[in-house]
Design a protein around this motif. Sequence first.
Motif, PDB file in Angstrom:
ATOM      1  N   THR A   1       0.762  -1.214   0.116  1.00 39.23           N
ATOM      2  CA  THR A   1      -0.022  -0.127   0.017  1.00 39.23           C
ATOM      3  C   THR A   1       0.758   1.144   0.018  1.00 39.23           C
ATOM      4  O   THR A   1       2.061   1.291   0.380  1.00 39.23           O
ATOM      5  CB  THR A   1      -1.051   0.209   1.369  1.00 39.23           C
ATOM      6  OG1 THR A   1      -0.230   0.264   2.541  1.00 39.23           O
ATOM      7  CG2 THR A   1      -1.899  -1.233   1.344  1.00 39.23           C
ATOM      8  N   GLU A   2       0.360   2.351  -0.670  1.00 43.94           N
ATOM      9  CA  GLU A   2       0.960   3.463  -0.409  1.00 43.94           C
ATOM     10  C   GLU A   2       0.950   4.372   1.018  1.00 43.94           C
ATOM     11  O   GLU A   2      -0.269   4.490   1.364  1.00 43.94           O
ATOM     12  CB  GLU A   2       0.551   4.600  -1.552  1.00 43.94           C
ATOM     13  CG  GLU A   2       1.311   5.913  -1.635  1.00 43.94           C
ATOM     14  CD  GLU A   2       0.976   6.794  -2.464  1.00 43.94           C
ATOM     15  OE1 GLU A   2       1.146   6.723  -3.916  1.00 43.94           O
ATOM     16  OE2 GLU A   2       0.308   7.761  -2.130  1.00 43.94           O
ATOM     17  N   LEU A   3       2.014   4.586   1.652  1.00 43.52           N
ATOM     18  CA  LEU A   3       1.755   5.130   2.909  1.00 43.52           C
ATOM     19  C   LEU A   3       2.884   6.161   2.877  1.00 43.52           C
ATOM     20  O   LEU A   3       3.722   6.442   2.205  1.00 43.52           O
ATOM     21  CB  LEU A   3       1.898   4.166   3.948  1.00 43.52           C
ATOM     22  CG  LEU A   3       3.181   3.292   3.859  1.00 43.52           C
ATOM     23  CD1 LEU A   3       4.404   3.908   4.767  1.00 43.52           C
ATOM     24  CD2 LEU A   3       2.789   2.040   4.845  1.00 43.52           C
ATOM     25  N   VAL A   4       2.750   7.438   3.988  1.00 41.50           N
ATOM     26  CA  VAL A   4       3.738   8.196   4.098  1.00 41.50           C
ATOM     27  C   VAL A   4       4.152   8.271   5.760  1.00 41.50           C
ATOM     28  O   VAL A   4       3.388   8.092   6.497  1.00 41.50           O
ATOM     29  CB  VAL A   4       3.107   9.399   3.695  1.00 41.50           C
ATOM     30  CG1 VAL A   4       1.735   9.964   4.309  1.00 41.50           C
ATOM     31  CG2 VAL A   4       4.169  10.763   3.854  1.00 41.50           C
ATOM     32  N   ILE A   5       5.545   8.259   5.729  1.00 40.40           N
ATOM     33  CA  ILE A   5       5.877   8.548   7.147  1.00 40.40           C
ATOM     34  C   ILE A   5       6.114   9.999   7.286  1.00 40.40           C
ATOM     35  O   ILE A   5       6.995  10.709   6.279  1.00 40.40           O
ATOM     36  CB  ILE A   5       7.363   7.614   7.346  1.00 40.40           C
ATOM     37  CG1 ILE A   5       7.197   6.228   6.998  1.00 40.40           C
ATOM     38  CG2 ILE A   5       7.821   7.941   8.498  1.00 40.40           C
ATOM     39  CD1 ILE A   5       6.361   5.663   8.305  1.00 40.40           C
ATOM     40  N   VAL A   6       5.785  10.670   8.376  1.00 39.64           N
ATOM     41  CA  VAL A   6       5.601  12.403   8.294  1.00 39.64           C
ATOM     42  C   VAL A   6       6.765  12.777   9.358  1.00 39.64           C
ATOM     43  O   VAL A   6       6.824  12.036  10.280  1.00 39.64           O
ATOM     44  CB  VAL A   6       4.422  12.606   8.806  1.00 39.64           C
ATOM     45  CG1 VAL A   6       4.288  14.534   9.107  1.00 39.64           C
ATOM     46  CG2 VAL A   6       3.311  12.456   7.438  1.00 39.64           C
ATOM     47  N   LYS A   7       7.391  13.683   9.037  1.00 35.42           N
ATOM     48  CA  LYS A   7       8.407  14.440   9.977  1.00 35.42           C
ATOM     49  C   LYS A   7       9.599  13.475  10.486  1.00 35.42           C
ATOM     50  O   LYS A   7       9.871  13.227  11.347  1.00 35.42           O
ATOM     51  CB  LYS A   7       7.695  15.061  11.119  1.00 35.42           C
ATOM     52  CG  LYS A   7       6.686  16.061  10.758  1.00 35.42           C
ATOM     53  CD  LYS A   7       6.577  16.893  12.071  1.00 35.42           C
ATOM     54  CE  LYS A   7       5.680  15.909  13.017  1.00 35.42           C
ATOM     55  NZ  LYS A   7       5.189  16.955  14.194  1.00 35.42           N
ATOM     56  N   GLY A   8      10.148  12.772   9.170  1.00 38.05           N
ATOM     57  CA  GLY A   8      11.069  11.675   9.522  1.00 38.05           C
ATOM     58  C   GLY A   8      12.378  12.423   9.510  1.00 38.05           C
ATOM     59  O   GLY A   8      12.757  13.236   8.613  1.00 38.05           O
ATOM     60  N   GLY A   9      13.252  12.254  10.644  1.00 40.25           N
ATOM     61  CA  GLY A   9      14.801  12.804  10.711  1.00 40.25           C
ATOM     62  C   GLY A   9      15.705  11.635  10.777  1.00 40.25           C
ATOM     63  O   GLY A   9      15.306  10.659  11.418  1.00 40.25           O
ATOM     64  N   PHE A  10      16.805  11.998  10.275  1.00 33.73           N
ATOM     65  CA  PHE A  10      17.717  10.870  10.130  1.00 33.73           C
ATOM     66  C   PHE A  10      18.726  10.866  11.542  1.00 33.73           C
ATOM     67  O   PHE A  10      18.906  11.911  12.202  1.00 33.73           O
ATOM     68  CB  PHE A  10      18.677  11.089   8.844  1.00 33.73           C
ATOM     69  CG  PHE A  10      17.873  10.939   7.576  1.00 33.73           C
ATOM     70  CD1 PHE A  10      17.861   9.474   7.143  1.00 33.73           C
ATOM     71  CD2 PHE A  10      17.564  11.849   6.874  1.00 33.73           C
ATOM     72  CE1 PHE A  10      17.347   9.398   5.824  1.00 33.73           C
ATOM     73  CE2 PHE A  10      16.952  11.653   5.678  1.00 33.73           C
ATOM     74  CZ  PHE A  10      16.695  10.374   5.202  1.00 33.73           C
ATOM     75  N   ASP A  11      19.044   9.775  11.769  1.00 35.47           N
ATOM     76  CA  ASP A  11      19.889   9.223  13.011  1.00 35.47           C
ATOM     77  C   ASP A  11      21.042   8.427  12.564  1.00 35.47           C
ATOM     78  O   ASP A  11      20.776   7.362  12.296  1.00 35.47           O
ATOM     79  CB  ASP A  11      19.207   8.765  14.212  1.00 35.47           C
ATOM     80  CG  ASP A  11      19.810   8.685  15.302  1.00 35.47           C
ATOM     81  OD1 ASP A  11      21.166   9.118  15.425  1.00 35.47           O
ATOM     82  OD2 ASP A  11      19.173   8.088  16.247  1.00 35.47           O
ATOM     83  N   PRO A  12      22.202   9.075  12.571  1.00 34.13           N
ATOM     84  CA  PRO A  12      22.652  10.292  13.190  1.00 34.13           C
ATOM     85  C   PRO A  12      22.367  11.332  12.274  1.00 34.13           C
ATOM     86  O   PRO A  12      21.802  11.223  11.062  1.00 34.13           O
ATOM     87  CB  PRO A  12      24.245  10.199  13.072  1.00 34.13           C
ATOM     88  CG  PRO A  12      24.407   9.298  12.149  1.00 34.13           C
ATOM     89  CD  PRO A  12      23.663   8.324  12.194  1.00 34.13           C
ATOM     90  N   ILE A  13      22.258  12.760  12.573  1.00 28.61           N
ATOM     91  CA  ILE A  13      22.072  13.763  11.895  1.00 28.61           C
ATOM     92  C   ILE A  13      22.876  13.919  10.626  1.00 28.61           C
ATOM     93  O   ILE A  13      24.305  13.410  10.755  1.00 28.61           O
ATOM     94  CB  ILE A  13      22.430  14.981  12.708  1.00 28.61           C
ATOM     95  CG1 ILE A  13      21.510  15.193  13.677  1.00 28.61           C
ATOM     96  CG2 ILE A  13      22.390  16.320  11.897  1.00 28.61           C
ATOM     97  CD1 ILE A  13      21.793  16.219  14.630  1.00 28.61           C
ATOM     98  N   PRO A  14      22.526  13.905   9.479  1.00 29.89           N
ATOM     99  CA  PRO A  14      23.228  13.899   8.213  1.00 29.89           C
ATOM    100  C   PRO A  14      24.441  14.693   7.973  1.00 29.89           C
ATOM    101  O   PRO A  14      24.242  16.063   8.416  1.00 29.89           O
ATOM    102  CB  PRO A  14      22.307  13.978   6.977  1.00 29.89           C
ATOM    103  CG  PRO A  14      21.014  13.874   7.684  1.00 29.89           C
ATOM    104  CD  PRO A  14      20.953  14.247   9.119  1.00 29.89           C
ATOM    105  N   ALA A  15      25.544  14.396   7.564  1.00 32.32           N
ATOM    106  CA  ALA A  15      26.637  15.364   6.989  1.00 32.32           C
ATOM    107  C   ALA A  15      26.350  15.673   5.767  1.00 32.32           C
ATOM    108  O   ALA A  15      25.643  14.930   4.891  1.00 32.32           O
ATOM    109  CB  ALA A  15      28.034  14.408   7.049  1.00 32.32           C
ATOM    110  N   PRO A  16      26.866  16.916   5.171  1.00 29.09           N
ATOM    111  CA  PRO A  16      26.712  17.392   4.009  1.00 29.09           C
ATOM    112  C   PRO A  16      27.064  16.383   2.878  1.00 29.09           C
ATOM    113  O   PRO A  16      26.381  16.516   1.830  1.00 29.09           O
ATOM    114  CB  PRO A  16      27.538  18.548   3.769  1.00 29.09           C
ATOM    115  CG  PRO A  16      27.660  18.829   5.220  1.00 29.09           C
ATOM    116  CD  PRO A  16      27.674  17.528   6.025  1.00 29.09           C
ATOM    117  N   THR A  17      27.846  15.294   3.200  1.00 32.43           N
ATOM    118  CA  THR A  17      28.121  14.451   2.064  1.00 32.43           C
ATOM    119  C   THR A  17      27.329  13.030   2.152  1.00 32.43           C
ATOM    120  O   THR A  17      27.498  12.123   1.190  1.00 32.43           O
ATOM    121  CB  THR A  17      29.368  14.037   1.975  1.00 32.43           C
ATOM    122  OG1 THR A  17      29.674  13.408   3.589  1.00 32.43           O
ATOM    123  CG2 THR A  17      30.672  15.160   2.121  1.00 32.43           C
TER     124      THR A  17
END
Length: 525
Positions: free
Chosen positions: A167-183
């Motif tokens: 099914t199509e679903l959406v995860i809302v307000k997802g943030g990465f762990d650890p905080i992403p580096a620019p690369t």
Amino acid sequence: MNRLIVNMMSLFFALLILGSCDQTGNFPGAEVNPNIAIYDLRSFYRGTDFPLTVESMLGARGITGLVISDHSGKNLPAGLLMVQDKMRLNELRGIAIDIGADATKYVPGDSVTVNLVGGILKRVDGLLQVTGLNGTVVTKIASGRPIAVNRIPSSYILADPDKYESTELVIVKGGFDPIPAPTDTYSGERVVNDGFGNFILHTESGATFANEPLPGMANFFGVVAYTMDNDENYKPHLRIRKAEDITVLSSTIIRAPIVISGYIGDVQGTDLDGEYMQFLATQDIDFSVTPFSVVTHNTSSGYSPTGPPLDSWATGGTTGKRAYKFDLTSGTVSKGEYFYVGNSAKLINGVGSTSIADGKWIVSRKTGSVPGDGIGAVTTDVFLNGVTAYTDAIAVFEGTVVDKFSIPIDVIVNGSGGSIWNAAQQAGLRIANTDWYDIINPVTLEEQPFYKQGSNTICLTRTGRGAGHFYKLGGEYNIRLGRWVKARQDKVILLTLTSTRSELETEYPVGGGETEGLVPTKVVE
């Protein structure tokens, strides 16, 4: 003799009726729906391969529904056409059908029918699908049909992935762990937290968006698939289908130095300024150097001014009783430390109860004889003693200047009654981006800066709760990520006169009922 004749005729007609029925048990002249609900189709699988025939599908030949797979981004399992419907009990379910290269011909919003006769229902790489078919079984009926947004917390998927497969679903307000580096890019498996749990976002190295940089926070549309762990168990993950499945919400991290962790608005016996609030510091704070303020608000029709809060948290100024402000301008707290505001007597549950003066009190004031700091007249009740028809609210602000345009750093609202929001006047209580509220609707991206506007409808509930209930907002705030990784829960502790401060600040014993599984608000890194 007449009775015998009647009985023989009855038997004859009964046999005639039975003989006219078909083998599927339908009434004469009735026709079975050629399309079975996907909900029912999935129920046939019992751990072993299930051949699909007209008989095994109870007279049906296939399914109809909306396509949600999209192979243009090169991130879905090859050959799978994913279709969803809500034909049974209005329950959304989906199924994957392996039709080989022809799966690339279809895109989300295509309405199709699929003849499943001759296929095999089985699990492949953890995913329930129909195998043994080819592209000739699919007939497209229409294109561009709308697909309703299906927002699902990650904890729901982790608890019951079978329900959300294909099914199509959406995860809302997802943030990465650890905080992403620019690369850092999407390629590989990335841990994402949406405030309800950690889940894996899986991106194939050959996906068209694999080398795109990671945002600070985003919505992720996609489908559930599986990864086999070291113990050969399949664990669910989310697969974005293409770059357009990513809605970037923020590229920066904003940390709240103080969060609201609990309060009591109606102590046992006489209040005598017994109300107080509990907060948790997420960093070391010297309030003489970095001041903050706390504002309470209620919608009692007996307090002035009446009507919606035209000046938001500053409504009433120094003469009204709708709002009351405490300036936090002295004292210190350490990261991870609880502190208290209110209650001049520093008693846990009103007159005759245990003293909690040994806790960290930043402001202790008798509101019945001392007005608020620039907002609020003298009042014996900053909260409304559990009256269900009204609303209580608490907000924390950086600095001590609060006006109708001030945006708090944290907000908690109890109840939804009374005059709290007027859409025509755009009058209401401004909210912060928290685990409960969003200044921008994370799905529609529309502005909604006030409580009860748009999706900002979450609140505590005091139904059936009387004096002595302490609202304990158990959750987990990650200092490193600058966000709630476990959203605060609506839990209460029924205090007695002999309760102690430890009950407010440590894990509450599991005892069933409202307090079962309750943990305090805490900060982690």
